[in-house]
Write a protein that holds these residues in place. Structure first.
Motif, PDB file in Angstrom:
ATOM      1  N   ALA A   1     -16.241 -31.768  17.604  1.00 16.67           N
ATOM      2  CA  ALA A   1     -17.479 -31.333  18.250  1.00 16.67           C
ATOM      3  C   ALA A   1     -18.692 -31.931  17.555  1.00 16.67           C
ATOM      4  N   VAL A   2     -18.683 -31.912  16.228  1.00 19.09           N
ATOM      5  CA  VAL A   2     -19.800 -32.468  15.457  1.00 19.09           C
ATOM      6  C   VAL A   2     -19.916 -33.972  15.695  1.00 19.09           C
ATOM      7  N   LEU A   3     -18.783 -34.673  15.693  1.00 20.84           N
ATOM      8  CA  LEU A   3     -18.804 -36.111  15.954  1.00 20.84           C
ATOM      9  C   LEU A   3     -19.412 -36.415  17.326  1.00 20.84           C
ATOM     10  N   CYS A   4     -19.035 -35.624  18.337  1.00 28.32           N
ATOM     11  CA  CYS A   4     -19.533 -35.845  19.701  1.00 28.32           C
ATOM     12  C   CYS A   4     -21.036 -35.598  19.795  1.00 28.32           C
ATOM     13  N   ILE A   5     -21.496 -34.507  19.216  1.00 25.92           N
ATOM     14  CA  ILE A   5     -22.923 -34.202  19.264  1.00 25.92           C
ATOM     15  C   ILE A   5     -23.721 -35.296  18.567  1.00 25.92           C
ATOM     16  N   ASN A   6     -23.276 -35.690  17.387  1.00 24.28           N
ATOM     17  CA  ASN A   6     -23.991 -36.723  16.634  1.00 24.28           C
ATOM     18  C   ASN A   6     -24.008 -38.050  17.391  1.00 24.28           C
ATOM     19  N   TYR A   7     -22.875 -38.386  18.020  1.00 25.23           N
ATOM     20  CA  TYR A   7     -22.795 -39.634  18.789  1.00 25.23           C
ATOM     21  C   TYR A   7     -23.758 -39.594  19.973  1.00 25.23           C
ATOM     22  N   ALA A   8     -23.718 -38.506  20.722  1.00 27.58           N
ATOM     23  CA  ALA A   8     -24.559 -38.399  21.919  1.00 27.58           C
ATOM     24  C   ALA A   8     -26.034 -38.515  21.565  1.00 27.58           C
TER      25      ALA A   8
END
Length: 432
Positions: free
Chosen positions: A241-248
């Motif tokens: 979840a953290v990876l996705c938020i940071n990527y977006a």
């Protein structure tokens, strides 16, 4: 004063700060381990700037999540390690790698009318504005079926990768060939859906409109980024979840649609959403499907939270979404918060028998606050596209304040309270 004494003093002051909260470090770790499901033997740790990530931790693997935050697979005892880390002055926080799940309740496929779009005044709004161009929306979920006949024209294209060399990280963002988004599960640039949930949400946001086939999303034209961290079983981890938020956020998304939840309070997830807030990004989150008067996380980050003796201020960019039915009543399964509704931090949207895109070139009807959430994320995208000068907080407030006032009650015997149900037509008109 020697360095050893200074280190011991800092450590002592850190322990004393924990004690002032009324709980020992061991008790706080017990709370973390009790409040929600987590990946066994995995923790998420944030260090102060310049600290060595694997300091004094027996790990089998360490993954960099960005912002000096790491996911570690442990060889040693999980509780003992967390206690050790929380007493280390170079550690900002340490917690389990919590697990999350989708917020949909699939039923038998029903190919009915898009009653939700009519309920929120979408046909009237489309006379004014039907395209969400210019505002990138990320669906953080099970991925996106970017080959679907009703989605393919509205999927985000990362031009640097699309026009680059296959097998090369052309834009240098850490993901190879991330043409339509990324996967936080495989650490790859392929967000292809293998479950349908993310594709269903994407169709409500931006199913191609006026193309003679399938459904029409809130935005007839859109740019939808797929960020996958939930697997084929509908579950995923804090790490993903953290990876996705940071990527977006790093790749320009302005609206994040989050139809998932679970566990309890996570400092790492709070931190990632706060970073999104600081970047001017709106975080739309499903209230949850557990039939009660409390919001699930991450929707509950809109409210102040006392976590292990520390009060974390509610995040202004978080808009929680409860589900309404065809009669504008609270969907039986929907979680809600009277406090959030009164404070303008929660909105309702259609969430029962919602028809949208799934795997293959197929369509199906699902129930859930997962289905309500993309109505709101799509509305945010359309409104923001109509007035790009708005801030994320202004978009949130506009959506809530332009909604239709409904009177709900917790149960048939419970007290009544007011909640705003999304009205897309009003929101678009008032956005200029």
């Amino acid at each position: 004063m020697n360095k050893l004494f200074i280190f011991a003093l800092v450590a002592l002051l850190t322990v004393c700060a924990w004690a002032e909260n009324g709980l020992s470090v061991s008790q706080q770790v017990d709370n973390m381990l009790f409040q929600g499901r987590y990946a066994d033997g995995e923790i998420v740790v944030k260090y102060t700037e310049g600290s060595f990530a694997a300091m004094n931790v027996n790990t089998s693997a360490v993954k960099d999540l960005g912002n000096n935050t790491f996911c570690m697979k442990l060889r040693g005892d999980m509780k003992k390690t967390l206690v050790q880390l929380l007493q280390d002055p170079s550690v900002q926080y340490a917690e389990p790698n919590y697990l999350y799940k989708t917020m949909a309740v699939p039923n038998d496929a029903k190919f009915g009318q898009l009653w939700g779009m009519k309920k929120i005044g979408a046909p009237e709004a489309w006379n004014t504005k039907s395209k969400g161009n210019g505002i990138l929306v990320a669906v953080i979920d099970t991925g996106i079926n970017y080959k679907h006949e009703d989605l393919k024209d509205n999927v985000w294209v990362n031009e640097a990768e699309a026009n680059g060399k296959a097998g090369v990280d052309d834009d240098g963002n850490g993901y190879v060939d991330d043409i339509h988004g990324m996967s936080g599960i495989t650490q790859s640039g392929d967000p292809m859906d293998d479950q349908s949930h993310g594709s269903h949400c994407s169709g409500t946001i931006g199913g191609s409109g006026n193309n003679g086939i399938g459904v029409a999303g809130v935005c007839w034209e859109a740019e939808i980024m797929g960020c996958k961290f939930l697997g084929a079983d509908g579950s995923g981890s804090l790490e993903g979840a953290v990876l996705c938020i940071n990527y977006a956020v790093a790749n320009g998304a302005k609206v994040l649609s989050n139809s998932w939840g679970g566990g309890g309070f996570s400092v790492a997830l709070y931190d990632a959403i706060k970073n999104a807030q600081d970047a001017g990004v709106l975080f739309v989150a499903a209230a949850g499907n557990s039939y009660n008067g409390e919001l699930s996380y991450p929707a509950n980050y809109c409210l102040d939270t006392n976590h292990n003796g520390t009060v974390y201020k509610g995040l202004d960019n978080v808009l929680s979404v409860a589900a309404s039915d065809q009669n504008d009543s609270k969907a039986s399964f929907s979680q809600y918060s009277v406090e959030a509704a009164k404070a303008g931090k929660m909105i309702a949207a259609p969430g029962t028998s919602i028809l949208s895109t799934v795997l293959g070139n197929d369509y199906a009807s699902y129930d859930g606050t997962s289905m309500a959430t993309p109505h709101v994320a799509g509305a945010a995208t359309l409104v923001w596209s109509n007035n790009p000068n708005l801030t994320a907080i202004e978009v949130k407030n506009l959506l809530v304040n332009s909604g239709d006032t409904l009177e709900w009650s917790a149960d048939w015997w419970g007290p009544k309270f007011n909640v705003q149900r999304l009205n897309l037509n009003n929101a678009v008109k008032q956005s200029k």
